[in-house]
Design an enzyme around this catalytic site. Structure first.
Site, PDB file in Angstrom:
ATOM      1  CG  HIS A 149      -8.870  -2.327  -2.028  1.00 10.60           C
ATOM      2  ND1 HIS A 149      -9.790  -1.630  -2.775  1.00 10.60           N
ATOM      3  CD2 HIS A 149      -8.694  -1.615  -0.888  1.00 10.60           C
ATOM      4  CE1 HIS A 149     -10.148  -0.532  -2.112  1.00 10.60           C
ATOM      5  NE2 HIS A 149      -9.509  -0.501  -0.961  1.00 10.60           N
ATOM      6  CG  ASP A 203      -2.019   1.020   1.146  1.00 13.37           C
ATOM      7  OD1 ASP A 203      -3.190   0.614   1.130  1.00 13.37           O
ATOM      8  OD2 ASP A 203      -1.721   2.230   1.090  1.00 13.37           O
ATOM      9  CG  HIS A 263     -14.268   4.513   6.287  1.00 15.67           C
ATOM     10  ND1 HIS A 263     -14.163   5.854   6.573  1.00 15.67           N
ATOM     11  CD2 HIS A 263     -15.051   3.984   7.257  1.00 15.67           C
ATOM     12  CE1 HIS A 263     -14.841   6.110   7.679  1.00 15.67           C
ATOM     13  NE2 HIS A 263     -15.397   4.995   8.111  1.00 15.67           N
TER      14      HIS A 263
HETATM   15  P1  5GP Z   1      -9.744   2.030   0.691  1.00 16.97           P
HETATM   16  O1  5GP Z   1      -9.932   3.235   1.574  1.00 16.97           O
HETATM   17  O2  5GP Z   1     -10.370   2.210  -0.670  1.00 16.97           O
HETATM   18  O3  5GP Z   1     -10.155   0.757   1.367  1.00 16.97           O
HETATM   19  O4  5GP Z   1      -8.185   1.901   0.499  1.00 16.97           O
HETATM   20  C1  5GP Z   1      -7.495   2.272  -0.643  1.00 16.97           C
HETATM   21  C2  5GP Z   1      -6.015   2.035  -0.369  1.00 16.97           C
HETATM   22  O5  5GP Z   1      -5.331   2.100  -1.601  1.00 16.97           O
HETATM   23  C3  5GP Z   1      -5.393   3.091   0.566  1.00 16.97           C
HETATM   24  O6  5GP Z   1      -4.812   2.426   1.669  1.00 16.97           O
HETATM   25  C4  5GP Z   1      -4.362   3.784  -0.303  1.00 16.97           C
HETATM   26  O7  5GP Z   1      -3.181   4.116   0.390  1.00 16.97           O
HETATM   27  C5  5GP Z   1      -4.091   2.740  -1.397  1.00 16.97           C
HETATM   28  N1  5GP Z   1      -3.717   3.313  -2.685  1.00 16.97           N
HETATM   29  C6  5GP Z   1      -4.394   4.284  -3.358  1.00 16.97           C
HETATM   30  N2  5GP Z   1      -3.776   4.557  -4.526  1.00 16.97           N
HETATM   31  C7  5GP Z   1      -2.713   3.726  -4.599  1.00 16.97           C
HETATM   32  C8  5GP Z   1      -1.689   3.531  -5.584  1.00 16.97           C
HETATM   33  O8  5GP Z   1      -1.633   4.176  -6.633  1.00 16.97           O
HETATM   34  N3  5GP Z   1      -0.750   2.590  -5.310  1.00 16.97           N
HETATM   35  C9  5GP Z   1      -0.756   1.842  -4.165  1.00 16.97           C
HETATM   36  N4  5GP Z   1       0.215   0.938  -3.998  1.00 16.97           N
HETATM   37  N5  5GP Z   1      -1.716   1.996  -3.227  1.00 16.97           N
HETATM   38  C10 5GP Z   1      -2.669   2.926  -3.428  1.00 16.97           C
END
Ligand code: 5GP
Ligand code: ZN
Length: 140
Positions: free
Chosen positions: A98, A33, A91
């Site tokens: 994912h 992440d 969130h």
């Molecule tokens: P959510 O809030 O949707 O459950 O989590 C999305 C996650 O994706 C976050 O922890 C964020 O840091 C990660 N993330 C968002 N964009 C990218 C990216 O371009 N590359 C990587 N490796 N992680 C990402």
């Protein structure tokens, strides 16, 4: 494999956006992440584009939990959370399914890892729970 041109996680799967790849199978991809909330925070995603878990076909799910388990072991963490958000109110920021693997060091408190607020204000009676139970069962 279904993909969405504008989706950042589909781009990561295709190598159009760089990532620190940890694991790959025919149906899943795992990587670090970019905004970790703990050391070792990483993600497992299906290669198939689906916004929410409920949009993901069953035949695209088989490799997810074994990968989550492998990664949890690889972090070396004794304590960890597996998190999977669906929808803005829950969130979710990236609309591609994912699973987060988030180590929780024993001494971390609210400084590292997932902080869970377990709402206690919902005083559902046994009757309420029973009604919901019957309703849910009828949809299975
Ligand atoms: P959510 O809030 O949707 O459950 O989590 C999305 C996650 O994706 C976050 O922890 C964020 O840091 C990660 N993330 C968002 N964009 C990218 C990216 O371009 N590359 C990587 N490796 N992680 C990402
Ligand atoms: Zn996608």
């Amino acid at each position: 494999m279904a993909s969405l041109a504008s989706c950042i996680f589909c781009k990561i799967v295709k190598g159009e956006i760089p990532s620190m790849k940890l694991l790959e199978t025919e149906t899943i991809f795992a990587f670090m992440d970019i905004g970790p909330i703990a050391k070792g925070h990483c993600l497992v995603i299906p290669k198939h584009h689906a916004a929410k878990l409920t949009d993901l076909p069953d035949d695209q799910m088989g490799d997810i939990l074994p990968a989550v388990k492998k990664l949890a072991i690889a972090t070396g963490a004794e304590n960890y959370n597996i998190l999977q958000n669906n929808g803005r109110a829950a969130h979710q920021e990236v609309d591609h399914v994912h699973f987060h693997i988030i180590p929780k060091p024993a001494e971390a408190g609210d400084k590292e890892g997932l902080i869970i607020g377990w709402p206690t204000q919902r005083n559902l009676s046994k009757d309420d729970i029973s009604k919901i139970f019957e309703e849910m069962k009828s949809k299975l």
